[in-house]
Design a protein around this motif. Sequence first.
Motif, short mmCIF file in Angstrom:
data_model
loop_
_atom_site.label_atom_id
_atom_site.label_comp_id
_atom_site.label_asym_id
_atom_site.label_seq_id
_atom_site.Cartn_x
_atom_site.Cartn_y
_atom_site.Cartn_z
N GLN A 132 -2.88 11.74 3.42
CA GLN A 132 -2.96 12.70 2.33
C GLN A 132 -2.16 13.96 2.64
O GLN A 132 -1.44 14.49 1.79
CB GLN A 132 -4.42 13.06 2.03
N ASP B 263 7.90 4.47 -8.47
CA ASP B 263 7.70 4.99 -9.82
C ASP B 263 8.23 3.99 -10.85
O ASP B 263 9.34 3.45 -10.69
CB ASP B 263 8.44 6.33 -9.97
N PRO C 131 0.27 11.67 -1.99
CA PRO C 131 0.69 10.67 -2.99
C PRO C 131 0.37 11.07 -4.43
O PRO C 131 -0.68 11.64 -4.70
CB PRO C 131 -0.10 9.42 -2.58
N LYS C 132 1.27 10.72 -5.33
CA LYS C 132 1.09 10.97 -6.76
C LYS C 132 0.19 9.92 -7.38
O LYS C 132 -0.64 10.22 -8.24
CB LYS C 132 2.46 10.97 -7.45
N HIS C 133 0.34 8.67 -6.96
CA HIS C 133 -0.41 7.56 -7.53
C HIS C 133 -1.58 7.18 -6.61
O HIS C 133 -1.67 7.66 -5.48
CB HIS C 133 0.50 6.35 -7.75
#
Length: 198
Positions: free
Chosen positions: A68, A189, A73-75
């Motif tokens: 983390q 993405d 992370p975005k997802h």
Amino acid sequence: MIHNLFPTPVGFYHLDGGLTDDELSFIRDLAKRPNSGNMTSEYNYLFDHEAVQRIAEFANESLQAYFQEVYAPKHEVKPRITQSWANYTDKGQWHHKHEHPNSFISGVFYVASDPKLDKIYFYKNGYQQIKVTTDKWNVWNSESWWFEAEPNKLILFPSHLTHMVETVEAENTRISISFNTFLEGTIGDNKQLTELVL
């Protein structure tokens, strides 16, 4: 001013309270097989065993915190521990220079070691076309760097980072638990055509 641009993240975590006698006995008594320079456990999914669940939980919690902080992370994606095994290195033995293929983040947890003598060495990856002889080593000009191997310490690092153990000088067996990881969830993405759902 000099900035550390694109540094390699090496994480350090400590297991409070140390290991119990039962945990130590279980790890010491595992069946062993020869490795390059030392010995490793026959069983290579060690964290699946109930006898070391406390260590496995500590390793996983530390792994999630490292991931983390470093990757943010975005997802919905997280690392999971895949293989885990014990290493045994007696006086006069070593652990060969290597990386961990098919792994994203790797870890080593020290079960028994002499912090005054035992170290883990990391190496800078990549070819250096021009090498300037240095008068004072630092984090920019060094090709290798070491950290003390202290009992109950966990070190996490990118699996591509080359590392090794030089010939052990301590009288007692140096014991560590190593593990590999892979990602679960969505990386990349969708709109950039880099999405991979694992």
